[in-house]
Design a protein around this motif. Structure first.
Motif, PDB file in Angstrom:
ATOM      1  N   ASP A  55     -34.720 -13.234  17.726  1.00  0.00           N
ATOM      2  CA  ASP A  55     -33.330 -12.785  17.925  1.00  0.00           C
ATOM      3  C   ASP A  55     -32.425 -13.265  16.793  1.00  0.00           C
ATOM      4  O   ASP A  55     -31.595 -12.507  16.288  1.00  0.00           O
ATOM      5  CB  ASP A  55     -32.801 -13.280  19.280  1.00  0.00           C
ATOM      6  N   GLU A  56     -32.609 -14.514  16.411  1.00  0.00           N
ATOM      7  CA  GLU A  56     -31.792 -15.051  15.316  1.00  0.00           C
ATOM      8  C   GLU A  56     -32.056 -14.249  14.032  1.00  0.00           C
ATOM      9  O   GLU A  56     -31.118 -13.849  13.324  1.00  0.00           O
ATOM     10  CB  GLU A  56     -32.161 -16.531  15.095  1.00  0.00           C
ATOM     11  N   ILE A  57     -33.321 -13.992  13.749  1.00  0.00           N
ATOM     12  CA  ILE A  57     -33.696 -13.270  12.524  1.00  0.00           C
ATOM     13  C   ILE A  57     -33.131 -11.844  12.543  1.00  0.00           C
ATOM     14  O   ILE A  57     -32.543 -11.370  11.572  1.00  0.00           O
ATOM     15  CB  ILE A  57     -35.243 -13.272  12.372  1.00  0.00           C
ATOM     16  N   PHE A  58     -33.263 -11.157  13.678  1.00  0.00           N
ATOM     17  CA  PHE A  58     -32.789  -9.767  13.742  1.00  0.00           C
ATOM     18  C   PHE A  58     -31.263  -9.697  13.629  1.00  0.00           C
ATOM     19  O   PHE A  58     -30.715  -8.797  12.997  1.00  0.00           O
ATOM     20  CB  PHE A  58     -33.251  -9.095  15.037  1.00  0.00           C
ATOM     21  N   ASN A  59     -30.579 -10.638  14.269  1.00  0.00           N
ATOM     22  CA  ASN A  59     -29.115 -10.656  14.171  1.00  0.00           C
ATOM     23  C   ASN A  59     -28.666 -10.890  12.740  1.00  0.00           C
ATOM     24  O   ASN A  59     -27.734 -10.246  12.253  1.00  0.00           O
ATOM     25  CB  ASN A  59     -28.527 -11.750  15.082  1.00  0.00           C
ATOM     26  N   GLU A  60     -29.359 -11.787  12.075  1.00  0.00           N
ATOM     27  CA  GLU A  60     -29.015 -12.089  10.683  1.00  0.00           C
ATOM     28  C   GLU A  60     -29.302 -10.873   9.796  1.00  0.00           C
ATOM     29  O   GLU A  60     -28.516 -10.554   8.900  1.00  0.00           O
ATOM     30  CB  GLU A  60     -29.864 -13.292  10.242  1.00  0.00           C
ATOM     31  N   VAL A  67     -30.015  -5.484   6.216  1.00  0.00           N
ATOM     32  CA  VAL A  67     -31.424  -5.309   5.810  1.00  0.00           C
ATOM     33  C   VAL A  67     -32.306  -5.215   7.056  1.00  0.00           C
ATOM     34  O   VAL A  67     -31.842  -5.460   8.173  1.00  0.00           O
ATOM     35  CB  VAL A  67     -31.912  -6.470   4.903  1.00  0.00           C
ATOM     36  N   LYS A  68     -33.573  -4.879   6.846  1.00  0.00           N
ATOM     37  CA  LYS A  68     -34.491  -4.721   7.990  1.00  0.00           C
ATOM     38  C   LYS A  68     -35.591  -5.778   7.959  1.00  0.00           C
ATOM     39  O   LYS A  68     -36.004  -6.219   6.886  1.00  0.00           O
ATOM     40  CB  LYS A  68     -35.137  -3.344   7.946  1.00  0.00           C
ATOM     41  N   VAL A  69     -36.052  -6.115   9.147  1.00  0.00           N
ATOM     42  CA  VAL A  69     -37.212  -6.998   9.275  1.00  0.00           C
ATOM     43  C   VAL A  69     -38.256  -6.238  10.085  1.00  0.00           C
ATOM     44  O   VAL A  69     -37.987  -5.851  11.229  1.00  0.00           O
ATOM     45  CB  VAL A  69     -36.837  -8.307   9.996  1.00  0.00           C
ATOM     46  N   LEU A  70     -39.403  -5.996   9.498  1.00  0.00           N
ATOM     47  CA  LEU A  70     -40.454  -5.233  10.195  1.00  0.00           C
ATOM     48  C   LEU A  70     -41.667  -6.130  10.436  1.00  0.00           C
ATOM     49  O   LEU A  70     -42.000  -6.984   9.612  1.00  0.00           O
ATOM     50  CB  LEU A  70     -40.855  -4.010   9.378  1.00  0.00           C
TER      51      LEU A  70
END
Ligand code: HSE
Length: 420
Positions: A110-115, A121-124
């Motif tokens: 959650d922290e990573i996706f919010n950031e 940018v995207k995190v996949l």
């Protein structure tokens, strides 16, 4: 054709597998994925004798990878806290991130996706669950119109590799060593055999399907280390086999989340997936039950998932890395669930032993569906194998303690039976 410049962080089994896949399958990726991938830099703390990166730039400090002219940081270092710091730094530097790291997504998703969302940018993370066997984008994109009600799967390749070999008569330890040699197991295989790896993966799937947070609350996790070869024999005689299953289910107003060994019917879909294969059943309203299976560990399978993320990054605007769908967060109390159980009880072969054991079940109000005394063991001991009726999980621990307290009993093993 789209082009992506990437930096790979990590230079172990998975990273070198990605390097080789991009090198060897480049034409296919260009043709099918409309994507030209350029590896600009590799973050390698040390050289890997199994792979020569040619003239690609090497950074010895993996954090320095981010400072290069790249579009994407591919995080393949594993672990949790350093990986989190690396991903967050990449995001703050406006780099997309692709990761195969389930532990970091489970603990800090959650922290990573919010950031990521704050920085545009995207995190996949396709290969964080079942390696290259597609499930993340399948859930978030292909099934977008569906109401998913349950996901159940064998999510740890190493566990399935060990269990299906034990089913054929192999011993636990040498098969675990083979799984390590083949690159299936985690650097610390405790994560595989004690269920944590599968727990990380089902936590991620639950987040995507039901909006549970990352990290989710505590839930029941048990691994395969206590399963014995003889359990397969007795399970088979009753029409079952032993698998490690992870489940998330929308259970009225709460989410059921659990990962543990189970007996499942040996003619079922999941029972027939052997070796390092992962298999998942997704229950949906529009498609009914969907079955997905494929290799769930190893460098080639993981590379397949990472490349699919790179293709997605280049060609799709759909953002799967959002943590906004947090509508249902309460986990069901595992002790309130009911299961049928398989029990293996090693007891002295003396008159009245069966009666004393069955009286323990009767005391707890637990019905017995079947009970058989098996062939004698050494030293006048005998295995008693029984299947219970369903009973509430909160009675299980006391029941096992009570049976073990009988003078005539010196071993009790029990495995839940997955019935639906
Ligand atoms: N150790 C993991 C497994 C690797 O065996 O499934 C893939 O996540």
């Amino acid at each position: 054709m789209k082009k992506l410049k990437i930096g790979i962080c990590g230079w172990g089994n998975v990273a070198t597998g990605l390097f080789n896949t991009i090198k060897n399958n480049n034409d296919k990726i260009r043709l099918n994925g409309n994507l030209d991938i350029e590896i600009v830099v590799i973050g390698a703390r040390r050289d890997n004798p199994k792979c020569n990166p040619g003239d690609i730039k090497i950074e010895r400090d993996i954090f320095d990878v981010i400072d290069n002219e790249i579009d994407v940081v591919v995080e393949l270092i594993g672990g949790v806290e350093v990986a989190r710091d690396l991903i967050l730094k990449a995001i703050k530097n406006k780099k997309h991130v692709v990761t195969a790291n389930k532990a970091v997504i489970f603990h800090h998703g959650d922290e990573i996706f919010n950031e990521a969302s704050a920085n545009g940018v995207k995190v996949l993370f396709e290969s964080s669950v079942c390696a290259g066997t597609p499930i993340i984008k399948l859930l978030t994109e292909e099934l977008s119109a569906n109401n998913v009600t349950k996901i159940a799967g064998m999510l740890n390749g190493t566990s399935n590799f060990i269990l299906s070999n034990m089913e054929e008569g192999a011993d636990f330890k040498p098969i675990l060593e083979l799984a390590q040699k083949e690159g299936y197991a985690e650097p610390d295989p405790t994560f595989d055999i004690e269920g944590m790896d599968a727990a990380h993966k089902i936590g991620i799937l639950s987040s995507l399907a039901f909006g549970t947070p990352l990290p989710p609350g505590d839930f029941y996790v048990e691994g395969i280390s206590k399963i014995e070869k003889i359990d397969f024999k007795y399970a088979k005689e009753m029409g079952y086999t032993v698998k490690h299953l992870a489940v998330c289910k929308n259970n009225e107003d709460k989410i059921e989340l659990r990962a543990h060994p189970v007996l499942i019917k040996d003619n079922s879909y999941l029972a027939n997936l052997k070796s390092v294969r992962n298999g998942i059943e997704v229950e949906t309203d529009l498609l009914g039950t969907l079955h997905i299976a494929g290799s769930g560990a190893g460098q080639e399978s993981t590379a397949s998932g990472v490349v699919s993320d790179l293709v997605h990054l280049a060609n799709s605007n759909i953002n799967i890395s959002k943590s906004t769908k947090k509508n249902k967060c309460d986990l069901i109390d595992f002790l309130s669930l009911s299961f049928q159980y398989y029990f293996y009880i090693k007891a002295e072969d003396i008159p009245g032993v069966m009666a004393s054991i069955t009286s323990m079940f009767a005391e707890k109000g637990v019905g017995i569906e079947s009970i058989v005394q098996k062939e004698d063991l050494k030293e006048n001991m005998v295995p008693i194998v029984l299947i219970t009726d369903p009973f509430i999980e909160s009675d299980h621990k006391d029941l096992v303690t009570n049976i073990l307290n009988l003078d005539s009993v010196n071993e009790v093993r029990s495995i839940r039976i997955e019935t639906d």
